[in-house]
Design a protein around this motif. Structure first.
Motif, PDB file in Angstrom:
ATOM      1  N   VAL A   1       0.875  -1.110  -0.287  1.00  0.00           N
ATOM      2  CA  VAL A   1       0.398  -0.024   0.123  1.00  0.00           C
ATOM      3  C   VAL A   1       0.969   1.041  -0.076  1.00  0.00           C
ATOM      4  O   VAL A   1       0.720   1.974  -1.024  1.00  0.00           O
ATOM      5  CB  VAL A   1      -0.669   0.280   1.134  1.00  0.00           C
ATOM      6  N   VAL A   2       1.696   1.326   0.470  1.00  0.00           N
ATOM      7  CA  VAL A   2       2.947   2.101   1.115  1.00  0.00           C
ATOM      8  C   VAL A   2       3.494   2.809  -0.810  1.00  0.00           C
ATOM      9  O   VAL A   2       3.261   4.250  -1.237  1.00  0.00           O
ATOM     10  CB  VAL A   2       3.905   2.200   1.656  1.00  0.00           C
ATOM     11  N   PHE A   3       4.208   1.699  -1.484  1.00  0.00           N
ATOM     12  CA  PHE A   3       4.647   1.719  -2.586  1.00  0.00           C
ATOM     13  C   PHE A   3       3.549   2.305  -3.608  1.00  0.00           C
ATOM     14  O   PHE A   3       3.332   2.571  -3.986  1.00  0.00           O
ATOM     15  CB  PHE A   3       5.131   0.936  -2.915  1.00  0.00           C
ATOM     16  N   ALA A   4       2.272   1.475  -3.604  1.00  0.00           N
ATOM     17  CA  ALA A   4       1.399   2.147  -4.451  1.00  0.00           C
ATOM     18  C   ALA A   4       0.784   3.471  -4.302  1.00  0.00           C
ATOM     19  O   ALA A   4       0.536   3.793  -5.353  1.00  0.00           O
ATOM     20  CB  ALA A   4      -0.333   0.666  -4.244  1.00  0.00           C
ATOM     21  N   ALA A   5       0.611   4.081  -3.056  1.00  0.00           N
ATOM     22  CA  ALA A   5       0.456   5.095  -2.959  1.00  0.00           C
ATOM     23  C   ALA A   5       1.169   5.910  -3.281  1.00  0.00           C
ATOM     24  O   ALA A   5       1.347   7.465  -4.356  1.00  0.00           O
ATOM     25  CB  ALA A   5       0.438   5.186  -1.504  1.00  0.00           C
TER      26      ALA A   5
ATOM     27  N   THR B   1       6.380  11.786   6.658  1.00  0.00           N
ATOM     28  CA  THR B   1       6.300  10.420   7.196  1.00  0.00           C
ATOM     29  C   THR B   1       6.247  10.459   8.711  1.00  0.00           C
ATOM     30  O   THR B   1       5.714   9.175   9.283  1.00  0.00           O
ATOM     31  CB  THR B   1       7.676  10.290   6.910  1.00  0.00           C
ATOM     32  N   ALA B   2       6.441  11.799   9.173  1.00  0.00           N
ATOM     33  CA  ALA B   2       6.149  11.689  10.779  1.00  0.00           C
ATOM     34  C   ALA B   2       4.364  11.729  11.020  1.00  0.00           C
ATOM     35  O   ALA B   2       4.862  10.868  11.495  1.00  0.00           O
ATOM     36  CB  ALA B   2       6.619  12.847  11.653  1.00  0.00           C
ATOM     37  N   ILE B   3       4.057  12.030   9.654  1.00  0.00           N
ATOM     38  CA  ILE B   3       2.431  11.871  10.366  1.00  0.00           C
ATOM     39  C   ILE B   3       2.111  10.738  10.060  1.00  0.00           C
ATOM     40  O   ILE B   3       1.061  10.273  11.321  1.00  0.00           O
ATOM     41  CB  ILE B   3       1.346  12.694   9.538  1.00  0.00           C
ATOM     42  N   ALA B   4       2.314   9.892   9.396  1.00  0.00           N
ATOM     43  CA  ALA B   4       2.411   8.803   8.647  1.00  0.00           C
ATOM     44  C   ALA B   4       2.286   7.649   9.873  1.00  0.00           C
ATOM     45  O   ALA B   4       1.972   6.446  10.737  1.00  0.00           O
ATOM     46  CB  ALA B   4       2.795   7.963   7.700  1.00  0.00           C
ATOM     47  N   LEU B   5       3.923   8.190  11.078  1.00  0.00           N
ATOM     48  CA  LEU B   5       4.281   7.137  11.784  1.00  0.00           C
ATOM     49  C   LEU B   5       3.186   7.445  13.438  1.00  0.00           C
ATOM     50  O   LEU B   5       3.132   6.315  13.699  1.00  0.00           O
ATOM     51  CB  LEU B   5       6.041   7.902  12.305  1.00  0.00           C
ATOM     52  N   VAL B   6       2.704   8.908  13.506  1.00  0.00           N
ATOM     53  CA  VAL B   6       1.960   8.981  14.521  1.00  0.00           C
ATOM     54  C   VAL B   6       0.927   8.000  14.394  1.00  0.00           C
ATOM     55  O   VAL B   6       0.118   7.720  15.248  1.00  0.00           O
ATOM     56  CB  VAL B   6       2.139  10.804  14.777  1.00  0.00           C
ATOM     57  N   VAL B   7       0.210   8.468  12.932  1.00  0.00           N
ATOM     58  CA  VAL B   7      -0.470   7.940  13.102  1.00  0.00           C
ATOM     59  C   VAL B   7      -0.448   5.712  13.246  1.00  0.00           C
ATOM     60  O   VAL B   7      -1.192   5.056  14.191  1.00  0.00           O
ATOM     61  CB  VAL B   7      -1.709   6.855  11.616  1.00  0.00           C
ATOM     62  N   ALA B   8       0.321   5.474  12.512  1.00  0.00           N
ATOM     63  CA  ALA B   8       1.224   3.867  12.852  1.00  0.00           C
ATOM     64  C   ALA B   8       1.674   2.985  14.537  1.00  0.00           C
ATOM     65  O   ALA B   8       0.762   2.360  14.855  1.00  0.00           O
ATOM     66  CB  ALA B   8       2.236   3.929  12.575  1.00  0.00           C
TER      67      ALA B   8
ATOM     68  N   SER C   1      -5.796  -1.113  14.862  1.00  0.00           N
ATOM     69  CA  SER C   1      -6.390  -2.650  13.907  1.00  0.00           C
ATOM     70  C   SER C   1      -5.375  -2.624  12.820  1.00  0.00           C
ATOM     71  O   SER C   1      -4.702  -1.318  12.346  1.00  0.00           O
ATOM     72  CB  SER C   1      -7.211  -1.680  14.336  1.00  0.00           C
ATOM     73  N   TYR C   2      -4.991  -2.934  11.672  1.00  0.00           N
ATOM     74  CA  TYR C   2      -5.010  -3.755  10.747  1.00  0.00           C
ATOM     75  C   TYR C   2      -5.784  -2.378  10.116  1.00  0.00           C
ATOM     76  O   TYR C   2      -4.097  -1.724   9.168  1.00  0.00           O
ATOM     77  CB  TYR C   2      -5.049  -4.876  10.109  1.00  0.00           C
ATOM     78  N   TRP C   3      -5.986  -1.896   9.980  1.00  0.00           N
ATOM     79  CA  TRP C   3      -7.129  -0.467   8.751  1.00  0.00           C
ATOM     80  C   TRP C   3      -6.529   0.440   8.884  1.00  0.00           C
ATOM     81  O   TRP C   3      -6.103   1.062   8.226  1.00  0.00           O
ATOM     82  CB  TRP C   3      -8.281  -1.149   9.580  1.00  0.00           C
ATOM     83  N   LEU C   4      -5.784   0.635  10.269  1.00  0.00           N
ATOM     84  CA  LEU C   4      -5.267   2.289  11.093  1.00  0.00           C
ATOM     85  C   LEU C   4      -3.627   1.879  10.767  1.00  0.00           C
ATOM     86  O   LEU C   4      -2.979   2.873   9.764  1.00  0.00           O
ATOM     87  CB  LEU C   4      -5.172   2.791  12.058  1.00  0.00           C
ATOM     88  N   LEU C   5      -2.531   1.113  10.505  1.00  0.00           N
ATOM     89  CA  LEU C   5      -2.105  -0.059   9.544  1.00  0.00           C
ATOM     90  C   LEU C   5      -1.902   0.871   8.489  1.00  0.00           C
ATOM     91  O   LEU C   5      -0.842   1.587   7.895  1.00  0.00           O
ATOM     92  CB  LEU C   5      -1.756  -0.599  10.453  1.00  0.00           C
ATOM     93  N   LEU C   6      -2.845   0.261   7.393  1.00  0.00           N
ATOM     94  CA  LEU C   6      -3.218   0.609   6.692  1.00  0.00           C
ATOM     95  C   LEU C   6      -3.184   1.903   5.922  1.00  0.00           C
ATOM     96  O   LEU C   6      -2.565   2.677   4.530  1.00  0.00           O
ATOM     97  CB  LEU C   6      -4.020   0.038   5.466  1.00  0.00           C
ATOM     98  N   ILE C   7      -3.806   2.856   7.111  1.00  0.00           N
ATOM     99  CA  ILE C   7      -3.830   4.723   6.249  1.00  0.00           C
ATOM    100  C   ILE C   7      -2.812   4.916   6.370  1.00  0.00           C
ATOM    101  O   ILE C   7      -2.276   5.594   6.244  1.00  0.00           O
ATOM    102  CB  ILE C   7      -5.180   4.706   7.800  1.00  0.00           C
ATOM    103  N   ALA C   8      -2.037   4.940   7.245  1.00  0.00           N
ATOM    104  CA  ALA C   8      -0.715   5.145   7.692  1.00  0.00           C
ATOM    105  C   ALA C   8       0.421   5.047   6.655  1.00  0.00           C
ATOM    106  O   ALA C   8       0.891   5.681   5.824  1.00  0.00           O
ATOM    107  CB  ALA C   8      -0.263   4.497   9.117  1.00  0.00           C
ATOM    108  N   ALA C   9       0.431   3.833   5.671  1.00  0.00           N
ATOM    109  CA  ALA C   9       0.643   3.045   4.685  1.00  0.00           C
ATOM    110  C   ALA C   9       0.021   4.427   4.004  1.00  0.00           C
ATOM    111  O   ALA C   9       1.248   4.758   2.594  1.00  0.00           O
ATOM    112  CB  ALA C   9       0.806   1.983   4.568  1.00  0.00           C
ATOM    113  N   VAL C  10      -0.825   4.775   4.073  1.00  0.00           N
ATOM    114  CA  VAL C  10      -1.389   5.742   2.692  1.00  0.00           C
ATOM    115  C   VAL C  10      -0.433   7.312   2.748  1.00  0.00           C
ATOM    116  O   VAL C  10      -0.329   7.684   1.548  1.00  0.00           O
ATOM    117  CB  VAL C  10      -2.560   5.751   2.067  1.00  0.00           C
ATOM    118  N   LEU C  11      -0.361   7.549   4.013  1.00  0.00           N
ATOM    119  CA  LEU C  11       0.210   8.731   3.780  1.00  0.00           C
ATOM    120  C   LEU C  11       2.035   8.736   3.566  1.00  0.00           C
ATOM    121  O   LEU C  11       2.114   9.547   3.018  1.00  0.00           O
ATOM    122  CB  LEU C  11      -0.437   8.880   5.797  1.00  0.00           C
ATOM    123  N   ALA C  12       2.327   7.644   4.089  1.00  0.00           N
ATOM    124  CA  ALA C  12       3.742   7.424   3.891  1.00  0.00           C
ATOM    125  C   ALA C  12       4.287   8.075   2.545  1.00  0.00           C
ATOM    126  O   ALA C  12       5.567   7.743   1.716  1.00  0.00           O
ATOM    127  CB  ALA C  12       3.930   5.960   4.261  1.00  0.00           C
TER     128      ALA C  12
END
Length: 420
Positions: free
Chosen positions: A58-62, A90-97, A102-113
């Motif tokens: 998801v990170v690299f697709a984004a 990147t800092a915002i993605a790490l804070v969300v992570a 839950s797994y879905w929040l990790l995916l949201i962080a991945a989209v931001l990264a």
């Protein structure tokens, strides 16, 4: 009496070079953090190895989806604005992570990264082509590209150790703090638009509307609007090498922990070893380019060496030989990490400065597509077979195809040489 510095010398400082290295390394902190902490995250969230791979996909697709737009944007907005995008994104993605229970929040962080990583190559290439004298550019490319492996080294040592003490939340928040501090430091060294304009007007470097690589030298071809065909070859090579490279980056720590009984920290050290060697090797590959080496020749060597690394990992899992993990990690660092250096140094030879953002964006799209597919496919293969062996075979196939494309590019270059 001291000689006053020219704008080029003033802007092309050691501090700026270190910031460019950090800009390349900031974005991957999320991926590497997830990768080296994967055994802990799997235990905490109750997810599979394939789902870890999907996070990085998801990170690299984004990144792939946004890379062309961000590449063009890099030619238009200030470098300081782009640094804000990289470090704070990147800092915002790490804070969300950090607070992802839950797994879905990790995916949201991945989209931001993803986008924060996508703009790093166009941004740093643009700074180098506009603020660094021509003779130093290839060397700077090698050093700034090694920022990705410096990030791998840092992550391999930092995240597992902090995660064991403070959990994944503490480790991810620590990574976010590092990104904010780097952004604040960048404000001192990154040149303003006015400084870049003064450098260009004081030391103009006439360049052709479009260039191509022949025997390592620059020659004019084509028109103003189209990118040279070699840029598309580079994008294909970046995709194929990226598939194998990122699959290895993501799954090497988990492979070492699950199949060779490494501890979480020792699995991180295996990643750090690749990172240490990768920093040195990227500088070495850049020196080969600076000496006038033909890119396709170097890329053929890189593809062949990367295949040897895959054989080492296969041997480790088939014969339960932990020593081969270290051999594979070393070969991984020596070879495939150099591909991006050779490609980016090649881009500076073939693309005029006003198109470098667009060309870097196209290359990034290919690279991030490979980065997205590699972990996804390897993760799926692991979940289906419950073994890493088929995944390593897939990685070997990606390097083999990469070698085929580089051979085609090499023969094309030789044919042009013979015609000229």
């Amino acid at each position: 009496m001291t000689t006053p510095k020219t704008p080029a010398a003033a802007s092309a400082s050691t501090g700026l070079l270190i910031i460019l290295l950090c800009a390349m390394g900031a974005g991957p902190l999320f991926n590497y953090g997830v990768s080296v902490s994967s055994a802990l995250i799997i235990e905490e969230l109750g997810i599979s190895a394939g789902q870890i791979g999907f996070i990085v996909t998801v990170v690299f697709a984004a990144a792939a989806v946004s890379s062309m737009w961000l590449g063009n944007l890099a030619d238009k907005i200030s470098v300081r604005a782009q640094m804000l995008f990289i470090f704070l994104g990147t800092a915002i993605a790490l804070v969300v992570a950090a607070f992802a229970h839950s797994y879905w929040l990790l995916l949201i962080a991945a989209v931001l990264a993803g986008p924060a990583q996508a703009i790093s190559n166009p941004t740093t290439n643009r700074v180098i082509i506009r603020a660094v004298p021509l003779a130093k550019r290839t060397g700077w490319i090698g050093i700034k590209q090694s920022g990705v492996q410096a990030s791998q080294l840092f992550s391999g040592l930092f995240f597992p150790a902090v995660a064991l003490a403070l959990g994944w939340t503490g480790a991810a928040l620590g990574g976010a703090v590092v990104c904010v501090l780097l952004w604040l430091i960048s404000l001192k060294y990154v040149p303003s638009p006015a400084q870049l304009a003064r450098r260009k007007s004081t030391m103009p470097e006439p360049e052709p509307p479009e260039v191509t690589v022949d025997t390592g030298k620059i020659s004019t071809v084509g028109t103003k609007d189209k990118l040279p065909a070699i840029v598309y070859f580079f994008a294909a090579i970046a995709m194929l090498s990226g598939m194998g490279m990122q699959a290895t980056n993501v799954y090497l720590p988990l492979f070492a922990v699950q199949e060779l009984n490494f501890s979480l920290v020792l699995g991180g050290v295996a990643t750090a070893v690749s990172g240490i060697i990768g920093v040195v090797s990227r500088i070495a590959w850049s020196r080969r380019m600076q000496a006038g080496a033909e890119p396709s020749r170097l890329l053929m060597i890189i593809s062949a060496g990367a295949l040897l690394g895959v054989f080492a990992f296969l041997g480790a899992t088939l014969w339960q030989q932990p020593a081969l993990v270290w051999v594979g990690a070393a070969l991984h660092g020596v070879t495939v990490f150099g591909a991006n250096v050779v490609i980016n140094a090649g881009l500076l030879r073939v693309v005029p400065s006003h198109k470098i953002g667009a060309a870097s964006g196209l290359n990034s799209m290919g690279m991030y597509t490979g980065f997205a597919l590699g972990p996804l496919i390897m993760g799926l293969l692991h979940d289906v077979t419950h073994s890493f062996a088929t995944g390593w075979l897939f990685v070997g196939l990606s390097y083999l195809l990469c070698g085929v494309v580089t051979v085609v590019l090499y023969r094309r270059t030789i044919a042009k040489e013979n015609r000229s």
